[in-house]
Design a protein around this motif. Structure first.
Motif, PDB file in Angstrom:
ATOM      1  N   LYS A 167      37.928   5.424 103.663  1.00 45.45           N
ATOM      2  CA  LYS A 167      38.117   4.413 102.622  1.00 45.45           C
ATOM      3  C   LYS A 167      38.760   5.030 101.383  1.00 45.45           C
ATOM      4  N   ASN A 168      38.301   6.204 100.990  1.00 40.60           N
ATOM      5  CA  ASN A 168      38.824   6.866  99.797  1.00 40.60           C
ATOM      6  C   ASN A 168      40.284   7.293  99.937  1.00 40.60           C
ATOM      7  N   TYR A 169      40.686   7.670 101.138  1.00 42.18           N
ATOM      8  CA  TYR A 169      42.043   8.152 101.357  1.00 42.18           C
ATOM      9  C   TYR A 169      42.966   7.119 102.002  1.00 42.18           C
ATOM     10  N   GLY A 170      42.445   5.962 102.330  1.00 45.00           N
ATOM     11  CA  GLY A 170      43.276   4.930 102.941  1.00 45.00           C
ATOM     12  C   GLY A 170      43.733   5.270 104.348  1.00 45.00           C
ATOM     13  N   ILE A 171      42.852   5.920 105.105  1.00 40.99           N
ATOM     14  CA  ILE A 171      43.146   6.237 106.508  1.00 40.99           C
ATOM     15  C   ILE A 171      42.050   5.623 107.368  1.00 40.99           C
ATOM     16  N   GLU A 172      42.272   5.602 108.679  1.00 43.31           N
ATOM     17  CA  GLU A 172      41.289   4.981 109.569  1.00 43.31           C
ATOM     18  C   GLU A 172      40.575   6.032 110.409  1.00 43.31           C
ATOM     19  N   VAL A 173      39.321   5.764 110.689  1.00 45.00           N
ATOM     20  CA  VAL A 173      38.560   6.598 111.616  1.00 45.00           C
ATOM     21  C   VAL A 173      38.982   6.206 113.021  1.00 45.00           C
ATOM     22  N   PRO A 174      39.456   7.151 113.833  1.00 46.13           N
ATOM     23  CA  PRO A 174      39.855   6.809 115.200  1.00 46.13           C
ATOM     24  C   PRO A 174      38.713   6.181 115.990  1.00 46.13           C
ATOM     25  N   GLY A 175      39.032   5.143 116.738  1.00 50.45           N
ATOM     26  CA  GLY A 175      38.035   4.407 117.485  1.00 50.45           C
ATOM     27  C   GLY A 175      37.275   5.249 118.499  1.00 50.45           C
TER      28      GLY A 175
END
Length: 100
Positions: A89-97
């Protein structure tokens, strides 16, 4: 580029910068008699893993033996994922599913 980490030691900061993929910049700032080294780079899970951050190495080991998890492993996985969701959330990236 975003601030990825800070270091108190110049050599440690240079070593970390060499591990990063993509654009990077090492900047120093002085506060009284203390020098702090700020490492800027591309916020990616690969770069965070190269820097040894956010327990990504431990997560990899957990996921490699997912079929034999004990309750303690499930709890630790949940703790790491909670941290990674905040980082994402802080870096604007997604956690891989496949990590979930």
């Amino acid at each position: 580029m975003k601030l990825l980490n800070t270091y108190d030691d110049h050599d440690e900061a240079k070593e970390a910068a060499e591990k990063l993929a993509g654009d990077k910049r090492l900047a120093s700032e002085r506060d009284a008699t203390v020098v702090i080294y700020n490492l800027f780079g591309i916020p990616s899970w690969g770069n965070f893993h190269r820097l040894g951050m956010y327990n990504l190495g431990e997560l990899k080991l957990l996921l490699d033996r997912r079929a034999t998890w004990q309750p303690a492993d499930q709890t630790r996985h949940a703790e790491i994922i909670a941290t990674l969701k905040t980082v994402a959330k802080n870096y604007g990236i997604e956690v891989p599913g496949h990590w979930l």
